[in-house]
Design a protein around this motif. Structure first.
Motif, PDB file in Angstrom:
ATOM      1  N   MET A 112       0.851  -1.168   0.000  1.00  0.00           N
ATOM      2  CA  MET A 112       0.000   0.000   0.000  1.00  0.00           C
ATOM      3  C   MET A 112       0.888   1.220   0.000  1.00  0.00           C
ATOM      4  O   MET A 112       1.885   1.284   0.696  1.00  0.00           O
ATOM      5  N   SER A 113       0.522   2.196  -0.784  1.00  0.00           N
ATOM      6  CA  SER A 113       1.263   3.440  -0.854  1.00  0.00           C
ATOM      7  C   SER A 113       0.597   4.486   0.029  1.00  0.00           C
ATOM      8  O   SER A 113      -0.618   4.650   0.002  1.00  0.00           O
ATOM      9  N   VAL A 114       1.392   5.189   0.795  1.00  0.00           N
ATOM     10  CA  VAL A 114       0.872   6.221   1.676  1.00  0.00           C
ATOM     11  C   VAL A 114       1.629   7.504   1.405  1.00  0.00           C
ATOM     12  O   VAL A 114       2.850   7.526   1.424  1.00  0.00           O
ATOM     13  N   ASP A 115       0.901   8.566   1.122  1.00  0.00           N
ATOM     14  CA  ASP A 115       1.498   9.874   0.892  1.00  0.00           C
ATOM     15  C   ASP A 115       0.873  10.842   1.885  1.00  0.00           C
ATOM     16  O   ASP A 115      -0.323  11.080   1.847  1.00  0.00           O
ATOM     17  N   THR A 116       1.676  11.370   2.770  1.00  0.00           N
ATOM     18  CA  THR A 116       1.140  12.270   3.794  1.00  0.00           C
ATOM     19  C   THR A 116       1.334  13.735   3.441  1.00  0.00           C
ATOM     20  O   THR A 116       0.846  14.607   4.137  1.00  0.00           O
ATOM     21  N   TYR A 117       2.043  14.035   2.364  1.00  0.00           N
ATOM     22  CA  TYR A 117       2.273  15.417   1.943  1.00  0.00           C
ATOM     23  C   TYR A 117       1.488  15.662   0.664  1.00  0.00           C
ATOM     24  O   TYR A 117       1.859  15.194  -0.413  1.00  0.00           O
ATOM     25  N   LEU A 118       0.374  16.369   0.775  1.00  0.00           N
ATOM     26  CA  LEU A 118      -0.512  16.552  -0.372  1.00  0.00           C
ATOM     27  C   LEU A 118      -0.537  17.976  -0.920  1.00  0.00           C
ATOM     28  O   LEU A 118      -1.313  18.268  -1.814  1.00  0.00           O
ATOM     29  N   LYS A 119       0.298  18.851  -0.391  1.00  0.00           N
ATOM     30  CA  LYS A 119       0.287  20.244  -0.826  1.00  0.00           C
ATOM     31  C   LYS A 119       0.594  20.341  -2.321  1.00  0.00           C
ATOM     32  O   LYS A 119       1.587  19.823  -2.809  1.00  0.00           O
ATOM     33  N   GLY A 120      -0.309  20.995  -3.054  1.00  0.00           N
ATOM     34  CA  GLY A 120      -0.136  21.189  -4.483  1.00  0.00           C
ATOM     35  C   GLY A 120      -0.489  19.992  -5.348  1.00  0.00           C
ATOM     36  O   GLY A 120      -0.322  20.037  -6.558  1.00  0.00           O
ATOM     37  N   LYS A 121      -0.984  18.923  -4.762  1.00  0.00           N
ATOM     38  CA  LYS A 121      -1.333  17.732  -5.547  1.00  0.00           C
ATOM     39  C   LYS A 121      -2.818  17.729  -5.879  1.00  0.00           C
ATOM     40  O   LYS A 121      -3.640  18.142  -5.084  1.00  0.00           O
ATOM     41  N   ASN A 122      -3.148  17.238  -7.062  1.00  0.00           N
ATOM     42  CA  ASN A 122      -4.535  17.148  -7.501  1.00  0.00           C
ATOM     43  C   ASN A 122      -5.147  15.875  -6.925  1.00  0.00           C
ATOM     44  O   ASN A 122      -4.806  14.770  -7.327  1.00  0.00           O
ATOM     45  N   THR A 123      -6.071  16.035  -5.999  1.00  0.00           N
ATOM     46  CA  THR A 123      -6.717  14.879  -5.364  1.00  0.00           C
ATOM     47  C   THR A 123      -8.190  14.773  -5.752  1.00  0.00           C
ATOM     48  O   THR A 123      -8.941  14.068  -5.098  1.00  0.00           O
ATOM     49  N   SER A 124      -8.574  15.436  -6.835  1.00  0.00           N
ATOM     50  CA  SER A 124      -9.989  15.481  -7.220  1.00  0.00           C
ATOM     51  C   SER A 124     -10.532  14.121  -7.665  1.00  0.00           C
ATOM     52  O   SER A 124     -11.733  13.907  -7.620  1.00  0.00           O
ATOM     53  N   GLN A 125      -9.684  13.209  -8.086  1.00  0.00           N
ATOM     54  CA  GLN A 125     -10.162  11.906  -8.573  1.00  0.00           C
ATOM     55  C   GLN A 125     -10.201  10.847  -7.472  1.00  0.00           C
ATOM     56  O   GLN A 125     -10.417   9.675  -7.749  1.00  0.00           O
TER      57      GLN A 125
ATOM     58  N   ILE B 103      -8.903   9.665   4.629  1.00  0.00           N
ATOM     59  CA  ILE B 103      -8.206   8.763   3.716  1.00  0.00           C
ATOM     60  C   ILE B 103      -8.744   8.990   2.316  1.00  0.00           C
ATOM     61  O   ILE B 103      -9.953   9.086   2.106  1.00  0.00           O
ATOM     62  N   LEU B 104      -7.837   9.091   1.354  1.00  0.00           N
ATOM     63  CA  LEU B 104      -8.207   9.245  -0.045  1.00  0.00           C
ATOM     64  C   LEU B 104      -8.067   7.891  -0.718  1.00  0.00           C
ATOM     65  O   LEU B 104      -6.998   7.281  -0.686  1.00  0.00           O
ATOM     66  N   VAL B 105      -9.139   7.425  -1.323  1.00  0.00           N
ATOM     67  CA  VAL B 105      -9.164   6.110  -1.971  1.00  0.00           C
ATOM     68  C   VAL B 105      -9.118   6.311  -3.474  1.00  0.00           C
ATOM     69  O   VAL B 105      -9.928   7.046  -4.040  1.00  0.00           O
ATOM     70  N   ALA B 106      -8.157   5.674  -4.126  1.00  0.00           N
ATOM     71  CA  ALA B 106      -7.999   5.794  -5.577  1.00  0.00           C
ATOM     72  C   ALA B 106      -9.222   5.259  -6.301  1.00  0.00           C
ATOM     73  O   ALA B 106      -9.856   4.298  -5.857  1.00  0.00           O
ATOM     74  N   GLY B 107      -9.555   5.867  -7.432  1.00  0.00           N
ATOM     75  CA  GLY B 107     -10.721   5.486  -8.214  1.00  0.00           C
ATOM     76  C   GLY B 107     -10.710   4.034  -8.645  1.00  0.00           C
ATOM     77  O   GLY B 107     -11.737   3.363  -8.625  1.00  0.00           O
ATOM     78  N   GLY B 108      -9.547   3.523  -9.046  1.00  0.00           N
ATOM     79  CA  GLY B 108      -9.454   2.124  -9.460  1.00  0.00           C
ATOM     80  C   GLY B 108      -9.780   1.177  -8.329  1.00  0.00           C
ATOM     81  O   GLY B 108     -10.476   0.188  -8.509  1.00  0.00           O
ATOM     82  N   LEU B 109      -9.295   1.479  -7.154  1.00  0.00           N
ATOM     83  CA  LEU B 109      -9.582   0.642  -5.992  1.00  0.00           C
ATOM     84  C   LEU B 109     -11.060   0.700  -5.649  1.00  0.00           C
ATOM     85  O   LEU B 109     -11.680  -0.306  -5.341  1.00  0.00           O
ATOM     86  N   GLN B 110     -11.623   1.879  -5.745  1.00  0.00           N
ATOM     87  CA  GLN B 110     -13.051   2.067  -5.465  1.00  0.00           C
ATOM     88  C   GLN B 110     -13.905   1.266  -6.446  1.00  0.00           C
ATOM     89  O   GLN B 110     -14.895   0.655  -6.082  1.00  0.00           O
ATOM     90  N   ARG B 111     -13.509   1.226  -7.708  1.00  0.00           N
ATOM     91  CA  ARG B 111     -14.271   0.518  -8.739  1.00  0.00           C
ATOM     92  C   ARG B 111     -14.212  -0.991  -8.589  1.00  0.00           C
ATOM     93  O   ARG B 111     -15.184  -1.692  -8.846  1.00  0.00           O
ATOM     94  N   PHE B 112     -13.056  -1.516  -8.206  1.00  0.00           N
ATOM     95  CA  PHE B 112     -12.852  -2.956  -8.179  1.00  0.00           C
ATOM     96  C   PHE B 112     -13.001  -3.581  -6.803  1.00  0.00           C
ATOM     97  O   PHE B 112     -12.789  -4.775  -6.652  1.00  0.00           O
ATOM     98  N   ALA B 113     -13.360  -2.783  -5.826  1.00  0.00           N
ATOM     99  CA  ALA B 113     -13.495  -3.315  -4.473  1.00  0.00           C
ATOM    100  C   ALA B 113     -14.951  -3.596  -4.146  1.00  0.00           C
ATOM    101  O   ALA B 113     -15.830  -2.805  -4.451  1.00  0.00           O
TER     102      ALA B 113
END
Length: 64
Positions: free
Chosen positions: A1-14, A25-35
C-alpha cells in the motif's frame, strides 16, 4: 500500500474521500471501482495513531 502524507499542491480530485475518527483517507478510483468492500480501522494510543485498511476485491472471471 502506498501512503502519501504530503498533499500540498497535488490534484486529489479523482479520489474518494473517507473520514473516520478525524482521519481522512483518499481512496484511488481504481480501488473504489474494483473493491466489493473497503473497511477502515483507526486507533489512537497515547500520542500515536495507527490505521488499517482492508479491501475485499470483487471476484472477476477472466478468459480461460
Amino acid at each position: 500500500m502506498s501512503v502519501d502524507t504530503y498533499l500540498k499542491g497535488k490534484n486529489t480530485s479523482q479520489y474518494m474521500r473517507v473520514e473516520q475518527d478525524g482521519l481522512q483517507i483518499l481512496v484511488a478510483g481504481g480501488l473504489q471501482r474494483f473493491a466489493e468492500r473497503i473497511e477502515l480501522d483507526a486507533k489512537k494510543f497515547l500520542f500515536w495513531r495507527s490505521f488499517d485498511v482492508w479491501v475485499e476485491a470483487k471476484h472477476a472471471h477472466g478468459p480461460t
